[in-house]
Design a protein around this motif. Structure first.
Motif, PDB file in Angstrom:
ATOM      1  N   LEU A  91     -14.065  65.891 -68.309  1.00  0.00           N
ATOM      2  CA  LEU A  91     -13.715  67.010 -67.272  1.00  0.00           C
ATOM      3  C   LEU A  91     -14.762  68.397 -67.520  1.00  0.00           C
ATOM      4  CD1 LEU A  91      -9.973  67.304 -67.509  1.00  0.00           C
ATOM      5  CD2 LEU A  91     -11.334  66.136 -65.745  1.00  0.00           C
ATOM      6  N   LYS A  92     -15.530  68.238 -68.355  1.00  0.00           N
ATOM      7  CA  LYS A  92     -16.459  69.185 -68.609  1.00  0.00           C
ATOM      8  C   LYS A  92     -17.053  69.977 -67.259  1.00  0.00           C
ATOM      9  CE  LYS A  92     -20.590  70.722 -70.819  1.00  0.00           C
ATOM     10  NZ  LYS A  92     -21.924  70.386 -71.670  1.00  0.00           N
ATOM     11  N   LYS A  93     -17.550  69.176 -66.395  1.00  0.00           N
ATOM     12  CA  LYS A  93     -17.937  69.674 -65.013  1.00  0.00           C
ATOM     13  C   LYS A  93     -17.044  70.103 -64.249  1.00  0.00           C
ATOM     14  CE  LYS A  93     -22.287  66.646 -64.852  1.00  0.00           C
ATOM     15  NZ  LYS A  93     -22.979  65.769 -64.100  1.00  0.00           N
ATOM     16  N   PHE A  94     -15.983  69.569 -64.197  1.00  0.00           N
ATOM     17  CA  PHE A  94     -14.643  69.957 -63.424  1.00  0.00           C
ATOM     18  C   PHE A  94     -14.375  71.382 -63.760  1.00  0.00           C
ATOM     19  CE2 PHE A  94      -9.977  70.184 -62.881  1.00  0.00           C
ATOM     20  CZ  PHE A  94      -9.839  70.069 -61.779  1.00  0.00           C
ATOM     21  N   PHE A  95     -14.156  71.796 -65.042  1.00  0.00           N
ATOM     22  CA  PHE A  95     -13.780  72.934 -65.720  1.00  0.00           C
ATOM     23  C   PHE A  95     -14.618  74.011 -65.368  1.00  0.00           C
ATOM     24  CE2 PHE A  95     -10.712  70.839 -68.791  1.00  0.00           C
ATOM     25  CZ  PHE A  95      -9.940  71.101 -68.032  1.00  0.00           C
ATOM     26  N   LEU A 127     -19.532  71.939 -75.394  1.00  0.00           N
ATOM     27  CA  LEU A 127     -18.347  72.554 -74.895  1.00  0.00           C
ATOM     28  C   LEU A 127     -18.363  73.861 -75.285  1.00  0.00           C
ATOM     29  CD1 LEU A 127     -15.666  69.776 -75.698  1.00  0.00           C
ATOM     30  CD2 LEU A 127     -16.785  70.076 -73.624  1.00  0.00           C
ATOM     31  N   TYR A 128     -18.711  74.445 -76.214  1.00  0.00           N
ATOM     32  CA  TYR A 128     -18.526  75.720 -76.815  1.00  0.00           C
ATOM     33  C   TYR A 128     -19.452  76.712 -75.992  1.00  0.00           C
ATOM     34  CZ  TYR A 128     -19.054  80.056 -79.695  1.00  0.00           C
ATOM     35  OH  TYR A 128     -18.910  81.128 -80.367  1.00  0.00           O
ATOM     36  N   ASN A 129     -20.667  76.100 -75.821  1.00  0.00           N
ATOM     37  CA  ASN A 129     -21.765  76.828 -74.930  1.00  0.00           C
ATOM     38  C   ASN A 129     -21.510  76.936 -73.270  1.00  0.00           C
ATOM     39  OD1 ASN A 129     -23.492  77.131 -77.115  1.00  0.00           O
ATOM     40  ND2 ASN A 129     -24.537  75.087 -76.997  1.00  0.00           N
ATOM     41  N   SER A 130     -20.471  76.166 -73.161  1.00  0.00           N
ATOM     42  CA  SER A 130     -19.963  76.068 -71.705  1.00  0.00           C
ATOM     43  C   SER A 130     -18.918  77.060 -71.560  1.00  0.00           C
ATOM     44  CB  SER A 130     -19.852  74.745 -71.217  1.00  0.00           C
ATOM     45  OG  SER A 130     -18.824  74.027 -71.558  1.00  0.00           O
ATOM     46  N   GLY A 131     -18.409  77.457 -72.552  1.00  0.00           N
ATOM     47  CA  GLY A 131     -17.371  78.598 -72.570  1.00  0.00           C
ATOM     48  C   GLY A 131     -16.171  78.189 -73.126  1.00  0.00           C
ATOM     49  N   PHE A 132     -15.981  76.898 -73.523  1.00  0.00           N
ATOM     50  CA  PHE A 132     -14.738  76.439 -74.202  1.00  0.00           C
ATOM     51  C   PHE A 132     -14.647  77.323 -75.626  1.00  0.00           C
ATOM     52  CE2 PHE A 132     -15.142  72.956 -71.375  1.00  0.00           C
ATOM     53  CZ  PHE A 132     -13.972  72.047 -71.458  1.00  0.00           C
ATOM     54  N   GLU A 133     -13.210  77.586 -75.787  1.00  0.00           N
ATOM     55  CA  GLU A 133     -12.946  77.851 -77.302  1.00  0.00           C
ATOM     56  C   GLU A 133     -12.810  76.972 -78.139  1.00  0.00           C
ATOM     57  OE1 GLU A 133     -12.494  80.757 -79.950  1.00  0.00           O
ATOM     58  OE2 GLU A 133     -12.425  81.570 -77.931  1.00  0.00           O
ATOM     59  N   ILE A 134     -13.088  76.949 -79.270  1.00  0.00           N
ATOM     60  CA  ILE A 134     -13.098  76.007 -80.444  1.00  0.00           C
ATOM     61  C   ILE A 134     -11.890  76.715 -81.403  1.00  0.00           C
ATOM     62  CG2 ILE A 134     -13.978  74.349 -82.071  1.00  0.00           C
ATOM     63  CD1 ILE A 134     -14.839  73.900 -79.265  1.00  0.00           C
ATOM     64  N   GLY A 135     -10.776  75.750 -81.674  1.00  0.00           N
ATOM     65  CA  GLY A 135      -9.851  76.316 -82.724  1.00  0.00           C
ATOM     66  C   GLY A 135      -9.739  75.023 -83.577  1.00  0.00           C
ATOM     67  N   SER A 136      -8.861  75.674 -84.667  1.00  0.00           N
ATOM     68  CA  SER A 136      -8.637  74.503 -85.861  1.00  0.00           C
ATOM     69  C   SER A 136      -7.255  73.803 -85.681  1.00  0.00           C
ATOM     70  CB  SER A 136      -8.509  75.003 -87.098  1.00  0.00           C
ATOM     71  OG  SER A 136      -7.982  74.455 -88.152  1.00  0.00           O
ATOM     72  N   HIS A 137      -7.242  72.635 -85.817  1.00  0.00           N
ATOM     73  CA  HIS A 137      -5.914  71.811 -85.741  1.00  0.00           C
ATOM     74  C   HIS A 137      -5.577  71.082 -87.199  1.00  0.00           C
ATOM     75  CE1 HIS A 137      -2.783  70.198 -83.480  1.00  0.00           C
ATOM     76  NE2 HIS A 137      -3.146  68.789 -83.277  1.00  0.00           N
ATOM     77  N   SER A 138      -5.870  71.871 -88.079  1.00  0.00           N
ATOM     78  CA  SER A 138      -6.039  71.358 -89.712  1.00  0.00           C
ATOM     79  C   SER A 138      -7.251  70.540 -89.724  1.00  0.00           C
ATOM     80  CB  SER A 138      -4.763  70.691 -89.775  1.00  0.00           C
ATOM     81  OG  SER A 138      -4.529  69.152 -89.387  1.00  0.00           O
ATOM     82  N   ASN A 139      -7.225  69.849 -91.149  1.00  0.00           N
ATOM     83  CA  ASN A 139      -8.261  68.920 -91.614  1.00  0.00           C
ATOM     84  C   ASN A 139      -7.927  67.616 -91.011  1.00  0.00           C
ATOM     85  OD1 ASN A 139     -10.088  70.362 -92.817  1.00  0.00           O
ATOM     86  ND2 ASN A 139      -9.109  70.311 -94.825  1.00  0.00           N
ATOM     87  N   LYS A 191     -16.950  73.968 -63.136  1.00  0.00           N
ATOM     88  CA  LYS A 191     -17.074  74.359 -61.444  1.00  0.00           C
ATOM     89  C   LYS A 191     -15.931  75.125 -61.014  1.00  0.00           C
ATOM     90  CE  LYS A 191     -17.061  72.057 -56.957  1.00  0.00           C
ATOM     91  NZ  LYS A 191     -16.986  70.512 -56.281  1.00  0.00           N
ATOM     92  N   LYS A 192     -14.742  75.096 -61.708  1.00  0.00           N
ATOM     93  CA  LYS A 192     -13.589  76.039 -61.683  1.00  0.00           C
ATOM     94  C   LYS A 192     -13.451  77.441 -62.487  1.00  0.00           C
ATOM     95  CE  LYS A 192     -10.260  72.910 -59.421  1.00  0.00           C
ATOM     96  NZ  LYS A 192     -10.001  73.543 -58.338  1.00  0.00           N
ATOM     97  N   ASN A 193     -14.469  77.485 -63.028  1.00  0.00           N
ATOM     98  CA  ASN A 193     -14.694  78.429 -64.218  1.00  0.00           C
ATOM     99  C   ASN A 193     -13.402  78.604 -64.905  1.00  0.00           C
ATOM    100  OD1 ASN A 193     -15.951  80.924 -65.155  1.00  0.00           O
ATOM    101  ND2 ASN A 193     -14.948  82.387 -63.918  1.00  0.00           N
ATOM    102  N   ILE A 194     -12.889  77.431 -65.506  1.00  0.00           N
ATOM    103  CA  ILE A 194     -11.902  77.430 -66.511  1.00  0.00           C
ATOM    104  C   ILE A 194     -12.469  77.403 -67.820  1.00  0.00           C
ATOM    105  CG2 ILE A 194      -9.872  76.016 -66.978  1.00  0.00           C
ATOM    106  CD1 ILE A 194      -9.439  75.475 -64.114  1.00  0.00           C
ATOM    107  N   LYS A 195     -11.920  78.208 -68.692  1.00  0.00           N
ATOM    108  CA  LYS A 195     -12.336  77.838 -70.128  1.00  0.00           C
ATOM    109  C   LYS A 195     -11.210  77.666 -71.016  1.00  0.00           C
ATOM    110  CE  LYS A 195     -15.665  81.373 -69.182  1.00  0.00           C
ATOM    111  NZ  LYS A 195     -16.171  82.923 -69.351  1.00  0.00           N
ATOM    112  N   PRO A 196     -11.092  76.307 -71.111  1.00  0.00           N
ATOM    113  CA  PRO A 196      -9.896  75.569 -72.051  1.00  0.00           C
ATOM    114  C   PRO A 196     -10.064  75.833 -73.516  1.00  0.00           C
ATOM    115  CG  PRO A 196     -10.719  74.039 -70.617  1.00  0.00           C
ATOM    116  CD  PRO A 196     -11.678  75.180 -70.752  1.00  0.00           C
ATOM    117  N   ALA A 197      -9.093  75.788 -74.594  1.00  0.00           N
ATOM    118  CA  ALA A 197      -9.450  75.981 -75.739  1.00  0.00           C
ATOM    119  C   ALA A 197      -9.068  74.237 -76.441  1.00  0.00           C
ATOM    120  CB  ALA A 197      -8.285  76.624 -76.498  1.00  0.00           C
TER     121      ALA A 197
END
Length: 276
Positions: A109-113, A151-163, A115-121
């Protein structure tokens, strides 16, 4: 085998009843998406054409996201943080999109997001090689470092989901510190970015876990508690609405109905909740 069949039947019946309740309740709402100030966060996991409950077909998730983009302002977690802080005024219904676990199939979904200027986390495991597969419920391929950077360079936010995606509510202090603070430090060292947001694995937490998250310095921590978001929302207990393949598209459209937001937690805690 007989017990399995009975459980399977109960599960299918519970899902059918859930759909019927949400659709009928949503249709009775005076305004399907509540007030103009309503803000939500949705949680996805995997994008795949298989039978795992937490994977959704590519075509179906595109249909869902396209629907959301028509009905809501799709915001990122930075904007959500400002809304909770009272620094950002909400003019119309808004929604943030998140993915847990960090599976490789999100790349579909990288290109899809974009194209729609959506920035998921995307919430990643800092130590995927030692992932708690039992808690995860599936052995899927995780994103590698170059894919995460892309993904980060395309605008995605990166978070932690634990180790490792362990059940945080059952861990002793040392293990808990490693899963919460340790994952933040490891991701920051590995990726070279600041990790500001945390998602509780399977949405499980207790007061000790929340205090550890606060001490680690996360600015938002996301649960799986169903509710809308406002300036009254605790930034370390941000509710999300989980989406999986058991949600038909008709049901999905009504998940954000004013009546259903209040009903979801009641249903999940009820007798049928154990089967859905």
């Amino acid at each position: 085998m007989k017990l399995f069949n009975i459980k399977n039947l109960l599960c299918k019946t519970a899902i059918f009843l859930r759909r019927a309740m949400y659709i009928s309740s949503g249709m009775l709402s005076s305004f399907v998406h509540g007030s103009d100030q309503n803000v939500y966060v949705v949680s996805y996991h995997s994008i795949a054409e298989d039978n795992w409950r937490f994977s959704i077909d590519t075509a179906q998730i595109k249909k869902q996201i396209s629907y959301l983009s028509e009905k809501f302002d799709i915001i990122d977690l930075k904007t959500l943080e400002k809304i909770i802080q009272g620094k950002k005024k909400v003019l119309r219904p808004s929604i943030a999109i998140t993915f847990d676990d960090g599976y490789k199939d999100i790349l579909k979904l990288k290109k899809f997001f974009s194209k729609k200027n959506i920035k998921p986390a995307v919430f990643l495991l800092a130590d995927p090689k030692n992932a708690n597969w039992k808690e995860l419920g599936s052995k899927r391929r995780f994103l590698n470092l170059s894919e995460i950077a892309s993904l980060y360079n395309s605008g995605f936010e990166i978070g932690s989901h634990s180790n490792t995606h362990s059940n945080l509510s059952t861990l002793e202090t040392k293990s808990l510190d490693n899963e919460i603070l340790g994952s933040k430090k490891l991701l920051e060292k590995t990726l070279g970015i600041t990790i500001k947001y945390f998602a509780y694995p399977r949405g499980k937490y207790n007061s000790t876990v929340v205090q550890k998250v606060k001490k680690a310095g996360y600015r938002l921590a996301l649960t799986m508690d169903d509710s809308h978001i406002s300036v009254d929302t605790d930034p370390l207990l941000v509710p999300r609405i989980g989406i999986d393949r058991t949600h038909s598209f008709e049901e999905f459209k009504y998940l954000f109905a004013r009546n259903n937001i209040n009903m979801r937690m009641i249903v999940k805690k009820s007798y049928i909740g154990r089967y859905i």
